[in-house]
Write a protein that holds these residues in place. Structure first.
Motif, short mmCIF file in Angstrom:
data_model
loop_
_atom_site.label_atom_id
_atom_site.label_comp_id
_atom_site.label_asym_id
_atom_site.label_seq_id
_atom_site.Cartn_x
_atom_site.Cartn_y
_atom_site.Cartn_z
N ASP A 115 0.84 -1.20 0.00
CA ASP A 115 0.00 0.00 0.00
C ASP A 115 0.88 1.26 0.00
OD1 ASP A 115 0.95 -0.22 2.51
OD2 ASP A 115 -0.96 -0.10 3.56
N LYS A 116 0.21 2.41 -0.11
CA LYS A 116 0.92 3.68 -0.30
C LYS A 116 1.83 4.03 0.88
CE LYS A 116 -0.09 8.19 -2.20
NZ LYS A 116 -1.13 9.18 -2.50
N ASN A 117 1.36 3.78 2.10
CA ASN A 117 2.15 4.12 3.28
C ASN A 117 3.43 3.28 3.36
OD1 ASN A 117 0.26 5.96 4.10
ND2 ASN A 117 -0.85 4.50 5.39
N GLN A 118 3.28 1.98 3.11
CA GLN A 118 4.46 1.10 3.14
C GLN A 118 5.44 1.49 2.05
OE1 GLN A 118 2.73 -2.87 2.97
NE2 GLN A 118 3.77 -3.35 4.88
N ALA A 119 4.90 1.82 0.86
CA ALA A 119 5.77 2.21 -0.25
C ALA A 119 6.55 3.47 0.10
CB ALA A 119 4.94 2.43 -1.51
N ALA A 120 5.90 4.41 0.77
CA ALA A 120 6.57 5.67 1.14
C ALA A 120 7.71 5.41 2.12
CB ALA A 120 5.55 6.64 1.74
N THR A 121 7.45 4.58 3.14
CA THR A 121 8.51 4.29 4.13
C THR A 121 9.65 3.51 3.48
OG1 THR A 121 7.28 2.33 4.82
CG2 THR A 121 7.00 4.30 6.15
N LEU A 122 9.31 2.61 2.58
CA LEU A 122 10.36 1.83 1.90
C LEU A 122 11.23 2.74 1.04
CD1 LEU A 122 11.49 -1.02 1.14
CD2 LEU A 122 9.94 -0.96 -0.79
N LEU A 123 10.60 3.63 0.29
CA LEU A 123 11.37 4.55 -0.56
C LEU A 123 12.24 5.49 0.28
CD1 LEU A 123 8.71 5.31 -3.29
CD2 LEU A 123 10.80 4.00 -3.57
N LEU A 126 15.20 3.40 1.27
CA LEU A 126 16.10 3.12 0.15
C LEU A 126 16.86 4.37 -0.31
CD1 LEU A 126 13.90 0.74 -2.03
CD2 LEU A 126 15.79 0.12 -0.56
N LYS A 127 16.28 5.54 -0.06
CA LYS A 127 16.94 6.78 -0.48
C LYS A 127 18.28 6.98 0.24
CE LYS A 127 15.85 11.47 -1.71
NZ LYS A 127 14.87 12.53 -1.73
N LYS A 128 18.35 6.44 1.47
CA LYS A 128 19.60 6.56 2.23
C LYS A 128 20.73 5.73 1.61
CE LYS A 128 17.14 7.14 6.58
NZ LYS A 128 16.78 6.49 7.83
N TYR A 129 20.34 4.70 0.86
CA TYR A 129 21.33 3.76 0.33
C TYR A 129 21.44 3.83 -1.19
CZ TYR A 129 20.98 1.91 5.01
OH TYR A 129 20.98 1.78 6.36
N THR A 130 21.12 4.99 -1.76
CA THR A 130 21.26 5.14 -3.22
C THR A 130 22.75 5.18 -3.58
OG1 THR A 130 21.12 7.53 -2.96
CG2 THR A 130 19.10 6.39 -3.62
N PRO A 131 23.07 4.68 -4.79
CA PRO A 131 24.49 4.74 -5.19
C PRO A 131 24.95 6.19 -5.33
CG PRO A 131 23.14 3.51 -6.78
CD PRO A 131 22.22 4.06 -5.76
N GLU A 132 26.25 6.40 -5.10
CA GLU A 132 26.76 7.78 -5.15
C GLU A 132 26.83 8.27 -6.60
OE1 GLU A 132 30.71 7.91 -3.52
OE2 GLU A 132 31.23 6.00 -4.41
N TYR A 164 21.45 -3.34 -7.38
CA TYR A 164 20.26 -3.68 -8.14
C TYR A 164 20.67 -4.18 -9.51
CZ TYR A 164 21.07 0.97 -10.03
OH TYR A 164 21.66 2.06 -10.60
N GLY A 165 19.76 -4.79 -10.20
CA GLY A 165 20.04 -5.35 -11.51
C GLY A 165 20.02 -6.87 -11.47
N LEU A 166 20.00 -7.48 -12.63
CA LEU A 166 19.87 -8.93 -12.72
C LEU A 166 21.05 -9.67 -12.10
CD1 LEU A 166 18.35 -9.50 -16.23
CD2 LEU A 166 17.28 -9.88 -14.04
N ASN A 167 22.23 -9.09 -12.19
CA ASN A 167 23.42 -9.78 -11.68
C ASN A 167 23.47 -9.81 -10.16
OD1 ASN A 167 24.21 -10.22 -14.26
ND2 ASN A 167 25.53 -8.42 -14.36
N HIS A 168 22.66 -9.00 -9.49
CA HIS A 168 22.71 -8.93 -8.04
C HIS A 168 21.46 -9.46 -7.36
CE1 HIS A 168 26.35 -6.64 -8.49
NE2 HIS A 168 25.73 -5.82 -9.33
N VAL A 169 20.51 -9.91 -8.11
CA VAL A 169 19.26 -10.39 -7.51
C VAL A 169 19.49 -11.75 -6.89
CG1 VAL A 169 16.88 -11.10 -7.96
CG2 VAL A 169 17.78 -9.04 -9.00
#
Length: 169
Positions: A115-123, A126-132, A164-169
């Motif tokens: 749902d929308k709330n869970q998606a918001a908390t997840l994003l 994940l924003k803290k761990y975005t690639p540089e 992320y990507g196929l090689n890391h799943v």
């Protein structure tokens, strides 16, 4: 066996055709006895009697003949024998496969949407761990090179990121 010795007598075997005929006659005898043993019950005195409708001989039903040169065959439902388009076959096969296979919960969780709330908390997480970004990486490497050049201990380390990507799943 020596010459002149007699062969032992062969046991008598009842022929198969005789056995079948005997079985049939026994079965028919049982059927005749059971039919003779049953008596017809009288009809109930107050029950309504069925009226026999007279059939008009002009509209007599004749059995259909579906042999060669006979009546036209009735239309049948042939949807089972249709060559369906590939996407229809694939979605049907997928549905059957999902019913028959047991899926581990770790994989099955991706079949449901959040749902929308869970998606918001997840994003947010994940924003803290975005690639540089390339500029941030360049600055970090330049800093490391400067520290090495000055002879200091290298402090900056590679940031933790979600791959992320196929090689890391």
């Amino acid at each position: 066996l020596a010459q002149g010795d007699r062969l032992p007598p062969r046991p008598f075997v009842v022929p198969a055709s005789f056995r079948r005929a005997r079985r049939r006659s026994i079965a028919m005898g049982k059927a005749a006895k059971s039919a003779a043993g049953k008596k017809k019950l009288p009809s109930a005195p107050l029950s309504e009697k069925k009226k026999k409708t007279q059939k008009n001989p002009l509209f007599e039903k004749t059995p259909r003949n579906y042999r060669l040169g006979g009546d036209i065959q009735p239309k049948r439902d042939l949807t089972r024998f249709v060559r369906w388009p590939k996407y229809v076959r694939l979605q049907r096969m997928k549905k059957i496969m999902l019913m028959r296979l047991k899926m581990p919960p770790a994989i099955n969780q991706f079949n449901m949407t959040i749902d929308k709330n869970q998606a918001a908390t997840l994003l947010r997480l994940l924003k803290k761990y975005t690639p540089e970004t390339p500029e941030a990486k360049k600055n970090r490497l330049m800093e490391m090179a400067q520290q090495k050049k000055d002879g200091q201990e290298v402090k900056t380390k590679k940031p933790t990121v979600i791959k992320y990507g196929l090689n890391h799943v």
